[in-house]
Design a protein around this motif. Structure first.
Motif, mmCIF file in Angstrom:
data_model
loop_
_atom_site.group_PDB
_atom_site.id
_atom_site.type_symbol
_atom_site.label_atom_id
_atom_site.label_comp_id
_atom_site.label_asym_id
_atom_site.label_seq_id
_atom_site.Cartn_x
_atom_site.Cartn_y
_atom_site.Cartn_z
ATOM 1 N N UNK A 115 53.129 40.977 47.484
ATOM 2 C CA UNK A 115 53.381 40.865 46.050
ATOM 3 C C UNK A 115 52.096 40.700 45.242
ATOM 4 N N UNK A 116 50.947 40.807 45.883
ATOM 5 C CA UNK A 116 49.676 40.602 45.186
ATOM 6 C C UNK A 116 49.242 41.840 44.414
ATOM 7 N N UNK A 117 48.617 41.623 43.261
ATOM 8 C CA UNK A 117 47.966 42.722 42.545
ATOM 9 C C UNK A 117 46.638 43.010 43.233
ATOM 10 N N UNK A 118 46.058 44.191 43.023
ATOM 11 C CA UNK A 118 44.750 44.481 43.630
ATOM 12 C C UNK A 118 43.672 43.486 43.210
ATOM 13 N N UNK A 119 43.698 43.051 41.963
ATOM 14 C CA UNK A 119 42.675 42.130 41.462
ATOM 15 C C UNK A 119 42.827 40.749 42.094
ATOM 16 N N UNK A 120 44.048 40.296 42.237
ATOM 17 C CA UNK A 120 44.305 39.014 42.889
ATOM 18 C C UNK A 120 43.872 39.081 44.355
ATOM 19 N N UNK A 121 44.260 40.159 45.038
ATOM 20 C CA UNK A 121 43.874 40.337 46.437
ATOM 21 C C UNK A 121 42.362 40.379 46.578
ATOM 22 N N UNK A 122 41.690 41.054 45.653
ATOM 23 C CA UNK A 122 40.228 41.141 45.708
ATOM 24 C C UNK A 122 39.598 39.764 45.588
ATOM 25 N N UNK A 166 47.113 27.642 40.563
ATOM 26 C CA UNK A 166 45.771 27.821 41.130
ATOM 27 C C UNK A 166 45.142 29.083 40.540
ATOM 28 N N UNK A 167 44.035 28.970 39.771
ATOM 29 C CA UNK A 167 43.492 30.116 39.021
ATOM 30 C C UNK A 167 42.657 31.061 39.886
ATOM 31 N N UNK A 168 43.314 31.784 40.752
ATOM 32 C CA UNK A 168 42.638 32.760 41.613
ATOM 33 C C UNK A 168 42.120 33.914 40.762
ATOM 34 N N UNK A 169 40.814 34.139 40.773
ATOM 35 C CA UNK A 169 40.230 35.270 40.071
ATOM 36 C C UNK A 169 40.053 35.080 38.576
ATOM 37 N N UNK A 170 40.523 33.964 38.024
ATOM 38 C CA UNK A 170 40.360 33.727 36.591
ATOM 39 C C UNK A 170 41.639 33.962 35.801
ATOM 40 N N UNK A 171 41.537 33.731 34.509
ATOM 41 C CA UNK A 171 42.690 33.731 33.616
ATOM 42 C C UNK A 171 43.401 35.084 33.580
ATOM 43 N N UNK A 172 42.671 36.148 33.356
ATOM 44 C CA UNK A 172 43.308 37.457 33.213
ATOM 45 C C UNK A 172 43.961 37.918 34.507
ATOM 46 N N UNK A 173 43.276 37.681 35.623
ATOM 47 C CA UNK A 173 43.837 38.064 36.917
ATOM 48 C C UNK A 173 45.146 37.322 37.166
ATOM 49 N N UNK A 177 48.892 38.710 37.518
ATOM 50 C CA UNK A 177 49.609 38.456 38.771
ATOM 51 C C UNK A 177 50.986 37.859 38.499
ATOM 52 N N UNK A 178 51.059 36.927 37.575
ATOM 53 C CA UNK A 178 52.354 36.330 37.257
ATOM 54 C C UNK A 178 53.277 37.358 36.597
ATOM 55 N N UNK A 179 52.721 38.218 35.769
ATOM 56 C CA UNK A 179 53.518 39.292 35.168
ATOM 57 C C UNK A 179 54.040 40.228 36.260
ATOM 58 N N UNK A 180 53.218 40.451 37.275
ATOM 59 C CA UNK A 180 53.615 41.305 38.396
ATOM 60 C C UNK A 180 54.779 40.676 39.154
#
Length: 279
Positions: A115-122, A166-173, A177-180
């Motif tokens: 369920x991870x976005x590419x940015x979150x996974x990165x 937990x702010x993985x990757x920062x605010x936008x990421x 991710x939550x929208x995903x």
């Protein structure tokens, strides 16, 4: 300069891919630069892939199939190539995950990989794997393709509320991710529930775990430590974790309540404007 390093096609899926790409390119009487021009990439990239120095993407593979009229050879092969980029200890689980008809998972620290976005996974993978980051991200995204199959597995996910904060990757990421996660409300075979902090002590306190169910094979319990994974079909372990998972689902918020909490955290903690967060 054209790279002419010889490969042993049997050494790995990546080596086989590279040797086949070179063979079919040469059969088509195309140089690396000519093929690169057709694929909208550089001759250097074609050479690096042909010599197994760079991992191809699915998009590259699809373009090669179209350019060389291969009948989809590289689009079929890319799955094996990307799977081979996963950590050796994780590959066996990934193979079983792809065969499962029912996946139940409790995640205490991170959003489940499927369920991870590419940015979150990165962001997650960059902590310990900066040198192989793009390959590992591509491999994780490849795993997610099982959810797009004609007959995908049923996926039930219970996320500890901490994974939302937990702010993985920062605010936008995190906002994306939550929208995903919310997008999966529309998926007929995926259920996402959040176990709220207020649940207190619960049956997942020992850590994350996955339960895999198959059509004709025994169920499997998968757990993970820092650098290894453990799969077991022990009936008593399966029995205990199955009951534990049922209790986690009962303690978690409903699907609708979980969506409301995700939306609330997304709004209050990560805001709707880039760079805005509420402590």
């Amino acid at each position: 300069m054209v790279n002419i390093r010889n490969l042993d096609p049997s050494a790995s899926p990546l080596d086989y891919y590279g040797s086949e790409l070179r063979r079919l390119r040469e059969e088509a009487k195309l140089g690396q630069a000519e093929l690169g021009s057709i694929l909208y990439c550089t001759a250097s990239l074609v050479g690096q892939i042909e010599t197994a120095k760079k991992v191809p993407t699915r998009q590259f593979s699809e373009r090669v199939d179209a350019a060389l009229l291969t009948g989809g050879v590289f689009s079929r092969l890319i799955g094996l190539v990307l799977k081979s980029q996963l950590p050796t200890w994780f590959q066996a689980y990934a193979e079983m995950e792809a065969k499962a008809t029912y996946i139940s998972t409790y995640q205490s620290q991170l959003v489940y990989g499927l369920l991870q976005t590419p940015e979150y996974a990165r962001a997650v993978l960059s902590v310990d794997n900066p040198g192989r980051l793009e390959e590992l991200v591509a491999a994780r995204m490849e795993r997610q393709r099982i959810l797009d199959r004609e007959h995908p597995p049923v996926l039930c996910v219970v996320l500890d509320e901490g994974t939302l904060h937990r702010p993985i990757g920062g605010v936008e990421v995190m906002r994306n991710q939550l929208a995903h996660l919310l997008d999966f409300l529309k998926h007929p075979w995926v259920q996402v529930q959040v176990l709220p902090f207020e649940a207190g002590q619960h049956s997942g306190l020992l850590g994350s775990f996955n339960l895999l169910r198959f059509e004709d094979d025994p169920d499997i319990l998968y757990t993970e430590s820092y650098d290894s994974g453990h799969m077991t079909a022990n009936s008593q372990a399966i029995r205990e974790r199955s009951v534990g998972y049922a209790r986690l689902q009962a303690s978690a918020l409903s699907r609708e309540g979980s969506a409301a909490l995700i939306e609330s955290v997304m709004r209050e903690r990560y805001g709707h404007q880039s760079g805005t967060a509420v402590a």
